[in-house]
Design a protein around this motif. Sequence first.
Motif, PDB file in Angstrom:
ATOM      1  N   UNK A   1       0.820  -1.212   0.000  1.00  0.00           N
ATOM      2  CA  UNK A   1       0.000   0.000   0.000  1.00  0.00           C
ATOM      3  C   UNK A   1       0.852   1.259   0.000  1.00  0.00           C
ATOM      4  N   UNK A   2       0.188   2.374  -0.264  1.00  0.00           N
ATOM      5  CA  UNK A   2       0.774   3.699  -0.132  1.00  0.00           C
ATOM      6  C   UNK A   2      -0.087   4.513   0.845  1.00  0.00           C
ATOM      7  N   UNK A   3       0.514   5.507   1.528  1.00  0.00           N
ATOM      8  CA  UNK A   3      -0.273   6.323   2.466  1.00  0.00           C
ATOM      9  C   UNK A   3      -1.497   6.940   1.793  1.00  0.00           C
ATOM     10  N   UNK A   4      -2.613   6.925   2.516  1.00  0.00           N
ATOM     11  CA  UNK A   4      -3.860   7.457   1.984  1.00  0.00           C
ATOM     12  C   UNK A   4      -4.742   6.412   1.338  1.00  0.00           C
TER      13      UNK A   4
ATOM     14  N   UNK B   1      -1.289  -0.131  14.041  1.00  0.00           N
ATOM     15  CA  UNK B   1      -0.133  -0.110  13.146  1.00  0.00           C
ATOM     16  C   UNK B   1      -0.478   0.170  11.697  1.00  0.00           C
ATOM     17  N   UNK B   2      -1.683  -0.195  11.264  1.00  0.00           N
ATOM     18  CA  UNK B   2      -2.090   0.062   9.883  1.00  0.00           C
ATOM     19  C   UNK B   2      -1.978   1.553   9.570  1.00  0.00           C
ATOM     20  N   UNK B   3      -2.480   2.385  10.486  1.00  0.00           N
ATOM     21  CA  UNK B   3      -2.404   3.835  10.281  1.00  0.00           C
ATOM     22  C   UNK B   3      -1.034   4.387  10.640  1.00  0.00           C
ATOM     23  N   UNK B   4      -0.436   3.899  11.726  1.00  0.00           N
ATOM     24  CA  UNK B   4       0.846   4.431  12.199  1.00  0.00           C
ATOM     25  C   UNK B   4       1.981   4.121  11.225  1.00  0.00           C
ATOM     26  N   UNK B   5       2.048   2.882  10.766  1.00  0.00           N
ATOM     27  CA  UNK B   5       3.165   2.458   9.918  1.00  0.00           C
ATOM     28  C   UNK B   5       2.955   2.765   8.442  1.00  0.00           C
ATOM     29  N   UNK B   6       1.716   2.647   7.978  1.00  0.00           N
ATOM     30  CA  UNK B   6       1.467   2.733   6.542  1.00  0.00           C
ATOM     31  C   UNK B   6       0.578   3.889   6.121  1.00  0.00           C
TER      32      UNK B   6
END
Length: 341
Positions: free
Chosen positions: A71-74, A92-97
């Motif tokens: 994935x990419x951010x957003x 972690x889904x939001x924090x890392x990616x």
Amino acid sequence: MEINLVSDTITKPSIEMLHYMFNAQVGDDVYKQDPTVIALENKVAALFGMEAGLFFASGTMANQAAIKLHTQPGEQLIADKYAHVFNYEGGGVSFNSGVSCCLLDGNRGMITAEQVESAINDPEFYHSPLTSLVCIENTTNKGGGACYEIEELIKIKRVCEKHGLKYHLDGARIWNALIAKKQNPKDFGRLFDTISVCLSKGLGAPVGSVLLGTKADMKKALRIRKILGGGMRQIGYLAAAGIYALDHNIQHLANDHKKAQEIGAVLRTKNWVANVEPIETNILIFTVQKQYDERWIIEKLQQKNIFISAMGQGKLRIVTHLDYRTVMHTYVLETLQKLDF
């Protein structure tokens, strides 16, 4: 005698496993020079018919690396509302990616191809996040150890191919699913872009997961692992535990499943139990009658040296495992049979 049925993560290495670990050949895995780690990675990759594997300290780190890889951010991933990657990986889904989650209301943690297709955002509608990944969990943790049918996973794969989505399997308890459903691991290897395979639950290793995928993806995942702080040195001692577990402990899972079924059969006879959810593997979830507080049930069992966990809303969970011996099982069955309020 303390009997811990809170999780299958509480197992300890056997004397035989410790001996195997003690005799492991090791090197510096940060430089990819640990022969035992390489052997484990190759062994798991071969079992699933995938090109390469990469050893991680935990299943959470392996899952998070896979999400970052795809994935990419957003962007947005699709998963069941019970998914471990959403509920139990610290955000972690939001924090890392920098990725959001579209959560589907599946059946005991399992989603369908139709649900996935209906949840995909129109890639031309730039007001919504771009859907890029589907995450499957097998068996489902919060769903009570439920197992996907391979036919449904194939249908979801077709949806992913149609819409250009990546496909990741959180296989924290994939070994339980393979035994329960008599499935071939290579069938999963043909479907998923990446698979995280845990060694520290039903198989009894003290730590570790392996992320599987193409050689190119695992090369990228190596960099992600480094960024996450997952590079380790003479880690072959722990990888050896994984090799031992694969060679000796997979077939023991059927015993765990049988014991869970037998506990469920007793619970169904108790007037303080409202419902026992379907039991396919080693996780048993049951609900107590509304007039009872689940914390009280837990305390009553603790007084008998039996430890289980609460899930809220009257639900309790029991997880059988490698260290749950027959003498313990007999005691638990007898205790539950006598437990009345």
